[in-house]
Scaffold this active site. Sequence first.
Site, short mmCIF file in Angstrom:
data_model
loop_
_atom_site.label_atom_id
_atom_site.label_comp_id
_atom_site.label_asym_id
_atom_site.label_seq_id
_atom_site.Cartn_x
_atom_site.Cartn_y
_atom_site.Cartn_z
N CYS A 1 38.58 49.89 44.71
CA CYS A 1 37.43 49.11 44.21
C CYS A 1 36.12 49.65 44.78
O CYS A 1 35.07 49.52 44.17
CB CYS A 1 37.60 47.65 44.57
N GLU B 1 34.09 51.01 35.12
CA GLU B 1 34.94 51.32 36.27
C GLU B 1 36.17 52.08 35.76
O GLU B 1 36.98 51.54 35.02
CB GLU B 1 35.38 50.02 36.95
P1 NAP Z 1 43.89 42.79 37.29
O1 NAP Z 1 44.48 43.29 36.04
O2 NAP Z 1 42.68 41.94 37.22
O3 NAP Z 1 45.08 42.03 38.05
C1 NAP Z 1 44.91 41.47 39.33
C2 NAP Z 1 45.92 40.36 39.53
O4 NAP Z 1 45.64 39.31 38.61
C3 NAP Z 1 47.36 40.79 39.28
O5 NAP Z 1 48.20 40.12 40.19
C4 NAP Z 1 47.60 40.29 37.85
O6 NAP Z 1 48.96 40.05 37.56
C5 NAP Z 1 46.81 38.98 37.88
N1 NAP Z 1 46.44 38.48 36.57
C6 NAP Z 1 46.30 39.17 35.41
N2 NAP Z 1 45.93 38.33 34.41
C7 NAP Z 1 45.83 37.09 34.95
C8 NAP Z 1 45.47 35.81 34.43
N3 NAP Z 1 45.16 35.64 33.15
N4 NAP Z 1 45.47 34.75 35.26
C9 NAP Z 1 45.77 34.91 36.57
N5 NAP Z 1 46.12 36.10 37.12
C10 NAP Z 1 46.14 37.18 36.33
O7 NAP Z 1 43.52 43.99 38.28
P2 NAP Z 1 44.42 45.22 38.71
O8 NAP Z 1 44.50 46.16 37.56
O9 NAP Z 1 45.68 44.75 39.35
O10 NAP Z 1 43.54 45.85 39.87
C11 NAP Z 1 42.44 46.68 39.62
C12 NAP Z 1 41.14 45.93 39.68
O11 NAP Z 1 41.04 45.25 40.92
C13 NAP Z 1 39.95 46.85 39.63
O12 NAP Z 1 38.96 46.29 38.80
C14 NAP Z 1 39.46 46.87 41.06
O13 NAP Z 1 38.10 47.19 41.23
C15 NAP Z 1 39.76 45.49 41.50
N6 NAP Z 1 39.83 45.44 42.97
C16 NAP Z 1 38.80 44.84 43.66
C17 NAP Z 1 38.83 44.80 45.05
C18 NAP Z 1 37.71 44.15 45.84
O14 NAP Z 1 37.93 43.89 47.01
N7 NAP Z 1 36.56 43.89 45.26
C19 NAP Z 1 39.88 45.39 45.73
C20 NAP Z 1 40.89 46.01 45.00
C21 NAP Z 1 40.86 46.01 43.62
P3 NAP Z 1 49.87 41.19 36.86
O15 NAP Z 1 50.00 42.28 37.85
O16 NAP Z 1 51.14 40.49 36.61
O17 NAP Z 1 49.16 41.61 35.61
#
Ligand code: NAP
Length: 481
Positions: free
Chosen positions: A284, A384
């Site tokens: 991130c 991103e």
């Molecule tokens: P994501 O698609 O938003 O998923 C994150 C989590 O949310 C996963 O456990 C996912 O489950 C769950 N989720 C998905 N849809 C949901 C819903 N409708 N309701 C509740 N939970 C839901 O993100 P990702 O692809 O795993 O991670 C990448 C993103 O995370 C990037 O945008 C990155 O920048 C961000 N990130 C931010 C930080 C920070 O500290 N700011 C740190 C690391 C990552 P599933 O896996 O089952 O889909």
Amino acid sequence: MSTTVTEGLLIAGERGEAAEGRSFEVLNPATGTHLATVAEAGVEDVNRAVAAAVTAYQQWGALSPVTRGRTMHRFANLVEEHAEQLALLECRNVGMPISDARGQLSMIIDVIRYYAGAVDKFFGNTVPVEREGVAMTFREPIGVVGLITPWNFPLNIANWKIAPALAAGNTVVLKPASLTPLSVLRYAELAAEAGLPAGALNVVPGPGGTVGGALVAHPDVGKIGFTGSTEVGAGIARAAAATIKRVTLELGGKSACVVFEDADIEKVGALAPFAVFENCGQDCCARSRLIVQRSVKDELVERYAATTAAIRVGMPELPETQVGPMISAGQRDTVEGYIATGLAEGARIVTGGDRPGGDLESGFFLRPAVLEDVTNQMTVAREEIFGPVVSVIPFDTEEQAIAIANDTPYGLSGSLWTRDGARQLRVARAMRTGVLGVNTNSSVFVQMPFGGYKQSGVGKELGMHALEHNTELKSVFISTE
Ligand code: NAP
């Protein structure tokens, strides 16, 4: 459909199958092959996990912070004893190089120890008021905290949330990312072994919409801590509003690395690539826009590209590997799509962006890519990418550098390279970002707040700030009139 489950859910201290008997497969991204079969939670399992957390809260939340701190210290010691096992799980499930995974474990242990020691140093106070009596404040736990985490640094990010939540006296239900549930399941077993009550930390892997959605909607959950994409985070904030839950969000980023002509260009060229390509750019905080003063652009791009081309892409378990595979075939396709869009919009590849092939053919590998001739309006500079791609954008004046760095809906991290002390402070203050490193890549410390400006998030993690977000503040007035 029921299959043999090798990794059960963890509810009330016990590993077991999901209520509906479902399971899903987890892959090793370095080989594209089966790594584990994991029980897939549903709504009923979330309800059981929340009920277990409510019960555990009666005991855990009532303990003195001093006692809780001792248990958290035992937990840290157990994680330390099992650090190599946890690092290997992370390495195999995420594709993270083993040297990086070991580094993550060392931070994880430090974070648990920090909150084990901090919790009895975080308290209310007495306040002078105009009536006779004593006005005072208390820090109290919220109750059950629901956590939803991403796949890029699965255990480290989960631990940033779990350690302060538990230390503050809350109990936890965690939904890990479906791609990477393994390390946190083992970690949660260690928490129970350390003496946390059964049900203090429950782990329910399963689909985001179903399991995450049920957690966010549950009336007995007092707070949601989420790390993930801005899009999903916005939906969680909307859903959590229905029951007025406390919400902290750590979201996406499009961070800048701003380099002035008076910087040590040799040093920037040698170090700055690692601020975007570590963890194969799935970070991130990735400084994915290299914003460089035009007078030193060619020299820096040459040095930066040479370092990038020399990065050792390889199997994550090898000690010499610096960058492993991407998390999935789908994520790699997305990143390759961004590179193609960049080229179609006028960018040029200086190095990388191809699949290494050979022994790495069956994994989801992609060589780190440097794109030149990018403007801040192009898709690769605005969205991103979450992969190993950096976009080089030139500037002429300090005002332009600040304007370009801030011209993004995000505001998570950043780097600034200049030897001019006044400029360091001026530009650092002008950049609308939550975390910034000057003349260094690293700017994240256990003791310092971490969190985004703008659409990169709400609330802070780490430091004493995480305890603020994991407690309620109560005001009591005792009249002596
Ligand atoms: P994501 O698609 O938003 O998923 C994150 C989590 O949310 C996963 O456990 C996912 O489950 C769950 N989720 C998905 N849809 C949901 C819903 N409708 N309701 C509740 N939970 C839901 O993100 P990702 O692809 O795993 O991670 C990448 C993103 O995370 C990037 O945008 C990155 O920048 C961000 N990130 C931010 C930080 C920070 O500290 N700011 C740190 C690391 C990552 P599933 O896996 O089952 O889909």
